[in-house]
Design an enzyme around this catalytic site. Structure first.
Site, PDB file in Angstrom:
ATOM      1  N   ASN A   9       4.651   2.610   4.459  1.00 54.50           N
ATOM      2  CA  ASN A   9       3.731   3.060   5.512  1.00 54.50           C
ATOM      3  C   ASN A   9       3.785   2.035   6.640  1.00 54.50           C
ATOM      4  OD1 ASN A   9       1.570   3.801   7.113  1.00 54.50           O
ATOM      5  ND2 ASN A   9       0.006   3.118   5.660  1.00 54.50           N
ATOM      6  N   TRP A  10       4.447   2.401   7.721  1.00 52.79           N
ATOM      7  CA  TRP A  10       4.631   1.451   8.830  1.00 52.79           C
ATOM      8  C   TRP A  10       3.358   1.279   9.664  1.00 52.79           C
ATOM      9  CZ3 TRP A  10      10.126   2.108  11.469  1.00 52.79           C
ATOM     10  CH2 TRP A  10      11.109   1.762  10.532  1.00 52.79           C
ATOM     11  N   LYS A  11       2.374   2.145   9.430  1.00 50.14           N
ATOM     12  CA  LYS A  11       1.139   2.117  10.231  1.00 50.14           C
ATOM     13  C   LYS A  11       1.501   2.176  11.727  1.00 50.14           C
ATOM     14  CE  LYS A  11      -0.932  -0.639   6.611  1.00 50.14           C
ATOM     15  NZ  LYS A  11      -2.149  -1.238   6.131  1.00 50.14           N
TER      16      LYS A  11
ATOM     17  N   HIS B  43      -5.712   7.829   4.060  1.00 45.59           N
ATOM     18  CA  HIS B  43      -5.547   6.369   4.012  1.00 45.59           C
ATOM     19  C   HIS B  43      -6.874   5.711   4.372  1.00 45.59           C
ATOM     20  CE1 HIS B  43      -4.201   2.314   4.923  1.00 45.59           C
ATOM     21  NE2 HIS B  43      -3.124   2.582   4.207  1.00 45.59           N
TER      22      HIS B  43
ATOM     23  N   GLU C 204      -7.604   3.371   6.198  1.00 40.94           N
ATOM     24  CA  GLU C 204      -7.793   3.081   7.634  1.00 40.94           C
ATOM     25  C   GLU C 204      -8.213   4.336   8.398  1.00 40.94           C
ATOM     26  OE1 GLU C 204      -3.989   1.164   8.090  1.00 40.94           O
ATOM     27  OE2 GLU C 204      -4.714  -0.450   6.789  1.00 40.94           O
TER      28      GLU C 204
ATOM     29  N   GLU D  75      -5.282   2.796  -3.838  1.00 40.22           N
ATOM     30  CA  GLU D  75      -5.233   1.624  -2.970  1.00 40.22           C
ATOM     31  C   GLU D  75      -6.622   0.992  -2.864  1.00 40.22           C
ATOM     32  OE1 GLU D  75      -1.705   1.818  -0.144  1.00 40.22           O
ATOM     33  OE2 GLU D  75      -3.297   2.905   0.848  1.00 40.22           O
TER      34      GLU D  75
ATOM     35  N   GLY E 175      -3.402  -5.305   2.883  1.00 37.25           N
ATOM     36  CA  GLY E 175      -3.130  -6.278   3.942  1.00 37.25           C
ATOM     37  C   GLY E 175      -3.773  -7.640   3.731  1.00 37.25           C
TER      38      GLY E 175
ATOM     39  N   SER F 114      -0.999  -4.782  -0.875  1.00 30.75           N
ATOM     40  CA  SER F 114      -0.315  -6.082  -0.960  1.00 30.75           C
ATOM     41  C   SER F 114       0.807  -6.113  -1.993  1.00 30.75           C
ATOM     42  CB  SER F 114      -1.330  -7.209  -1.228  1.00 30.75           C
ATOM     43  OG  SER F 114      -2.207  -7.336  -0.133  1.00 30.75           O
TER      44      SER F 114
ATOM     45  N   GLY G 122       2.653  -1.276   2.697  1.00 36.20           N
ATOM     46  CA  GLY G 122       2.412  -1.416   4.133  1.00 36.20           C
ATOM     47  C   GLY G 122       3.302  -2.499   4.728  1.00 36.20           C
ATOM     48  N   GLY G 123       2.745  -3.687   4.891  1.00 35.25           N
ATOM     49  CA  GLY G 123       3.430  -4.792   5.581  1.00 35.25           C
ATOM     50  C   GLY G 123       4.849  -5.041   5.097  1.00 35.25           C
TER      51      GLY G 123
HETATM   52  C1  PEP Z   1      -1.053   0.365   3.045  1.00 36.48           C
HETATM   53  O1  PEP Z   1      -1.051   0.360   4.250  1.00 36.48           O
HETATM   54  O2  PEP Z   1      -1.185   1.437   2.455  1.00 36.48           O
HETATM   55  C2  PEP Z   1      -0.883  -0.899   2.324  1.00 36.48           C
HETATM   56  C3  PEP Z   1      -0.921  -0.871   1.020  1.00 36.48           C
HETATM   57  O3  PEP Z   1      -0.687  -2.026   3.078  1.00 36.48           O
HETATM   58  P1  PEP Z   1      -0.193  -3.472   2.527  1.00 36.48           P
HETATM   59  O4  PEP Z   1       0.980  -3.232   1.621  1.00 36.48           O
HETATM   60  O5  PEP Z   1       0.186  -4.225   3.759  1.00 36.48           O
HETATM   61  O6  PEP Z   1      -1.341  -4.076   1.794  1.00 36.48           O
END
Ligand code: PEP
Length: 242
Positions: free
Chosen positions: A6-8, A91, A93, A160, A166, A205, A226-227
């Protein structure tokens, strides 16, 4: 397993180089899992021709309606038309910054299916909810809103924990196992004949150095990343950990 990135709200045309690197590696040595990248909407149609058969492309959200006077919204049909085969809904966010409710998320899930997309539905508790022992109640309520018609082929759940997204913090492996077991039990009861086979990803994470341990946990069917999905090197290391 499904490893999804997920590049957000990250990524410009220059990011296509990361996808090319990923593709080259997966063509040389195939992944032992399915691989999905969900870039920002602006990149879907540019990324889709670059990915090849080994990498699917998805979106990060969709509107419930198929067309109309909804300025700024993007219909699931438009995402499919642009080359997406998946969409993420719910999600944290979106829930947090856009006030998305469980019933809206169910509408978006159905919109994804209507357009022929497979849907990743995100669930997870806040830190205060975990600390006060309410994590299963919160996730159970989110799951109770899942749309009718879900199958192992058209829906994946991403667990999640919001406090792990993050932050570099993750639950213990025991806590991941307990929550994934709870989600499995809930899905099996809600979707007889399908819920036993639905993938349940872990997200929050996930990094190259913790992925292998997480993937060994029972009922973990991959990761929503994500990241660490932004750089081909890190994302590949997670894919290889499968
Ligand atoms: C996400 O955006 O769904 C996520 C899990 O981010 P990260 O891996 O950066 O915690």
């Amino acid at each position: 397993m499904l490893i999804a990135g997920n590049w957000k709200m990250n990524g410009l045309a220059s990011s296509l180089a990361e996808v090319k690197a990923l593709r080259q590696s997966l063509e040389a040595t195939p992944a032992a899992c399915d691989v999905l990248i969900c870039p920002p909407t602006t990149l879907i149609s540019r990324l889709a021709p670059e990915t090849g058969p080994k990498i699917a492309v998805g979106a990060q959200d969709c509107a419930p309606k198929s067309s109309g006077a909804f300025t700024g919204d993007i219909a699931a049909e438009m995402l499919a038309d642009a080359g997406a085969s998946w969409v993420i809904v719910g999600h944290s966010e979106r829930r947090q910054y856009h006030g998305e409710t469980d019933s809206l998320i169910a509408e978006k899930t159905k919109a994804g299916w209507r357009a022929g997309l497979k849907v990743i539905v995100c669930v997870g508790e806040l830190e205060a909810e975990r600390v006060s022992g309410k994590a299963e109640d919160v996730v159970g309520k989110q799951l109770s809103f899942l749309a009718d018609g879900a199958t192992a082929a058209n829906m994946v759940i991403a667990y999640e924990p919001v406090w792990a997204i993050g932050t570099g913090r993750i639950p213990t492996m025991e806590d991941i196992a307990a929550m994934h077991g709870f989600i499995r039990k809930t899905l099996a009861a809600k979707f007889p004949g399908e819920g036993d086979n639905m993938l349940i990803q872990y997200g929050g994470s996930v990094k190259p150095d913790n992925a292998a341990e997480i993937f060994k946990v029972k009922d973990v069917g991959g990761a929503l990343v994500g990241g660490a999905s932004l750089k081909a090197k890190d994302f590949l290391a997670i894919i290889r950990a499968v």
